[in-house]
Design an enzyme around this catalytic site. Structure first.
Site, PDB file in Angstrom:
ATOM      1  N   GLY A  48       0.823  -1.203   0.000  1.00 53.46           N
ATOM      2  CA  GLY A  48       0.000   0.000   0.000  1.00 53.46           C
ATOM      3  C   GLY A  48       0.857   1.252   0.000  1.00 53.46           C
ATOM      4  O   GLY A  48       2.053   1.202   0.304  1.00 53.46           O
ATOM      5  N   CYS A  75       5.253  -6.236   1.558  1.00 54.80           N
ATOM      6  CA  CYS A  75       5.651  -4.828   1.567  1.00 54.80           C
ATOM      7  C   CYS A  75       5.022  -4.104   2.769  1.00 54.80           C
ATOM      8  O   CYS A  75       5.398  -4.360   3.902  1.00 54.80           O
ATOM      9  CB  CYS A  75       5.300  -4.173   0.237  1.00 54.80           C
ATOM     10  SG  CYS A  75       6.165  -2.604  -0.062  1.00 54.80           S
ATOM     11  N   HIS A 162       7.900  -7.831  -3.753  1.00 48.65           N
ATOM     12  CA  HIS A 162       6.593  -8.174  -4.312  1.00 48.65           C
ATOM     13  C   HIS A 162       6.676  -9.487  -5.107  1.00 48.65           C
ATOM     14  O   HIS A 162       7.110  -9.489  -6.261  1.00 48.65           O
ATOM     15  CB  HIS A 162       6.083  -7.053  -5.215  1.00 48.65           C
ATOM     16  CG  HIS A 162       5.676  -5.827  -4.465  1.00 48.65           C
ATOM     17  ND1 HIS A 162       4.399  -5.646  -3.974  1.00 48.65           N
ATOM     18  CD2 HIS A 162       6.380  -4.735  -4.096  1.00 48.65           C
ATOM     19  CE1 HIS A 162       4.331  -4.482  -3.341  1.00 48.65           C
ATOM     20  NE2 HIS A 162       5.523  -3.913  -3.401  1.00 48.65           N
ATOM     21  N   GLU A 164       4.205 -11.122  -6.307  1.00 48.59           N
ATOM     22  CA  GLU A 164       3.081 -11.244  -7.245  1.00 48.59           C
ATOM     23  C   GLU A 164       3.375 -10.693  -8.637  1.00 48.59           C
ATOM     24  O   GLU A 164       2.639 -10.977  -9.590  1.00 48.59           O
ATOM     25  CB  GLU A 164       1.831 -10.552  -6.674  1.00 48.59           C
ATOM     26  CG  GLU A 164       1.893  -9.033  -6.588  1.00 48.59           C
ATOM     27  CD  GLU A 164       2.533  -8.489  -5.316  1.00 48.59           C
ATOM     28  OE1 GLU A 164       2.220  -7.351  -4.944  1.00 48.59           O
ATOM     29  OE2 GLU A 164       3.355  -9.206  -4.704  1.00 48.59           O
ATOM     30  N   GLY A 217     -22.285  -8.575 -27.691  1.00 50.60           N
ATOM     31  CA  GLY A 217     -21.390  -9.348 -28.548  1.00 50.60           C
ATOM     32  C   GLY A 217     -19.990  -9.413 -27.985  1.00 50.60           C
ATOM     33  O   GLY A 217     -19.149 -10.167 -28.459  1.00 50.60           O
ATOM     34  N   GLY A 218     -19.721  -8.615 -26.933  1.00 54.44           N
ATOM     35  CA  GLY A 218     -18.430  -8.682 -26.251  1.00 54.44           C
ATOM     36  C   GLY A 218     -18.338  -9.930 -25.399  1.00 54.44           C
ATOM     37  O   GLY A 218     -19.337 -10.617 -25.154  1.00 54.44           O
ATOM     38  N   ASP A 220     -17.909 -10.529 -22.167  1.00 55.07           N
ATOM     39  CA  ASP A 220     -18.623 -10.632 -20.897  1.00 55.07           C
ATOM     40  C   ASP A 220     -20.105 -10.936 -21.099  1.00 55.07           C
ATOM     41  O   ASP A 220     -20.641 -11.889 -20.537  1.00 55.07           O
ATOM     42  CB  ASP A 220     -18.464  -9.346 -20.077  1.00 55.07           C
ATOM     43  CG  ASP A 220     -17.012  -9.010 -19.794  1.00 55.07           C
ATOM     44  OD1 ASP A 220     -16.187  -9.936 -19.808  1.00 55.07           O
ATOM     45  OD2 ASP A 220     -16.704  -7.827 -19.565  1.00 55.07           O
ATOM     46  N   SER A 221     -20.772 -10.111 -21.898  1.00 56.04           N
ATOM     47  CA  SER A 221     -22.208 -10.317 -22.090  1.00 56.04           C
ATOM     48  C   SER A 221     -22.480 -11.610 -22.853  1.00 56.04           C
ATOM     49  O   SER A 221     -23.499 -12.270 -22.632  1.00 56.04           O
ATOM     50  CB  SER A 221     -22.836  -9.127 -22.823  1.00 56.04           C
ATOM     51  OG  SER A 221     -22.356  -9.013 -24.141  1.00 56.04           O
ATOM     52  N   LYS A 362     -11.121 -11.123 -15.806  1.00 51.94           N
ATOM     53  CA  LYS A 362     -11.338 -11.156 -17.266  1.00 51.94           C
ATOM     54  C   LYS A 362     -10.761 -12.419 -17.901  1.00 51.94           C
ATOM     55  O   LYS A 362     -11.391 -13.021 -18.780  1.00 51.94           O
ATOM     56  CB  LYS A 362     -10.703  -9.910 -17.899  1.00 51.94           C
ATOM     57  CG  LYS A 362     -11.098  -9.685 -19.349  1.00 51.94           C
ATOM     58  CD  LYS A 362     -12.489  -9.095 -19.428  1.00 51.94           C
ATOM     59  CE  LYS A 362     -12.782  -8.569 -20.820  1.00 51.94           C
ATOM     60  NZ  LYS A 362     -14.073  -7.850 -20.872  1.00 51.94           N
TER      61      LYS A 362
END
Length: 368
Positions: A48, A75, A162, A164, A217-218, A220-221, A362
């Site tokens: 942070g 961190c 870090h 990650e 049409g993307g 996600d939808s 995503k």
């Protein structure tokens, strides 16, 4: 993963999920009762931008460190552990930002099969100067004598670097050791299992009711639409708004794929003229986006009113949308650009929401 405002917090959660272990992100002010109710196998404190040396530094309830749940601080998270348990944190003589050679000086479950010398990514101005009682130094760099610390008995660890980020080449391996050797997690977060359980949950939630899905049409939808279609079939009604601003032949592709191939009840709103009319003379990109957003909501709302006896509205809300709407420091985050499908639907639509992708990133949606 407890979020203290790091730009890498989402990356921590994603790295864990890549190991087929479910993870979620919680605000640092989340009550301990809520955290404990989830029965976590392990807890990670993120980095942070704050400093534990400040009077108003964000801190978590110290009781969590007595919970016997394995904990890893990264961190700022490491510095906070040190402060809460009686160690000392102060400004570093030399700030570290970028690559640093790390020397591992003590064997520990975190560093199993990790070479004694590795490159890590550092980004800090403070560092632990004095260890808390019961802790040992596990690794160091030239500018950071305590670059990793741990208490094997309590299963509490801290990393100043870090793990990650891709810039720490052995970082994923170190996170794996925490997941499997320290927390004893199971690899049961699988996309195939998610699909099966989501379809089952949708059936249970919807029953015999009908659902509207805004289909762009993307990715996600499209995924939302297909999950719903597999769950409730003809009870699903998709609305596709053709705004005239799509890619070449994309509208035809959507109609063919979802109308003809999958056989969904697809309602197409040919709204090119109204979008072009509303956009005429507008040059500024953000102004354009706002017009597109408002026009989309107007057209979509009009189309929904043509359908009767519909109780549910499905949306492709993703986990990052949920995370970013709850800033660790009160937010909201600065607007980079508006999105046409996040304009907020009118309250008079009176639908119950279904958001089957709400806990996905995503890349997980793409895998589905």
């Amino acid at each position: 993963v407890i979020d203290f405002g790091s730009q890498y917090t989402q990356l921590i959660a994603r790295r864990i999920r890549e190991q087929k272990v479910y993870s979620e992100i919680l605000h640092y002010k989340t009550p301990l009762s809520t955290i404990f109710s989830k029965k976590p196998s392990g807890i990670i404190f993120s980095g942070g931008p704050a400093s534990t040396t400040e009077d108003n530094a964000p801190l978590i309830d110290r009781q969590i460190l007595s919970s016997e749940i394995p904990i890893l601080g990264i961190c700022y998270g490491m510095q906070m552990i040190a402060k809460l348990l009686g160690g000392k944190v102060s400004k570093a003589k030399s700030r570290e930002f970028g690559y640093a050679p790390l020397t591992i000086i003590k064997s520990t479950p975190l560093f199993t099969d990790v070479p004694a010398e590795i490159d890590v990514w550092m980004s800090h101005g403070d560092q632990v100067q004095i260890l808390p009682p019961g802790f040992e130094t596990l690794a160091k760099t030239a500018d950071c004598p305590i670059a990793a610390m741990g208490n094997d008995k309590k299963r509490i660890y801290g990393l100043q670097f870090h793990p990650e980020v891709a810039h720490t080449p052995r970082g994923t391996q170190i996170l794996r050791q925490f997941l499997f050797k320290v927390c004893h997690c199971k690899q049961n977060w699988q996309i195939s299992r998610f699909i099966k359980e989501t379809i089952k949950n949708i059936k249970s939630t919807v029953g015999k009711a009908h659902v509207i899905c805004g289909l762009s049409g993307g990715i996600d939808s499209s995924v939302v639409a297909l999950l719903l279609h597999k769950a409730v079939g003809s009870q699903l009604h998709c609305i596709f708004v053709d705004n005239g601003l799509l890619r070449w032949k994309e509208a035809e592709q959507v109609k063919k794929t979802f109308g003809n191939i999958f056989g969904m009840d697809l309602h197409v709103a040919n709204a090119q003229k109204i979008f072009f009319k509303n956009l005429k003379g507008i040059i500024d990109p953000e102004s354009k986006r706002k017009v597109i957003g408002k026009t989309f909501i107007d057209v979509f709302s009009r189309e929904t009113r043509k359908l009767r006896n519909v109780d549910f509205l499905a949306q492709g809300t993703l986990y990052p949308d949920v995370i970013e709407s709850i800033s660790p420091f009160g937010g909201p985050s600065s607007t980079i650009k508006s999105h046409h499908n996040v304009g907020g639907l009118p309250s008079n639509l009176k639908f119950k929401l279904i958001e089957p992708l709400r806990e996905l990133f995503k890349d997980e949606v793409r895998a589905i």
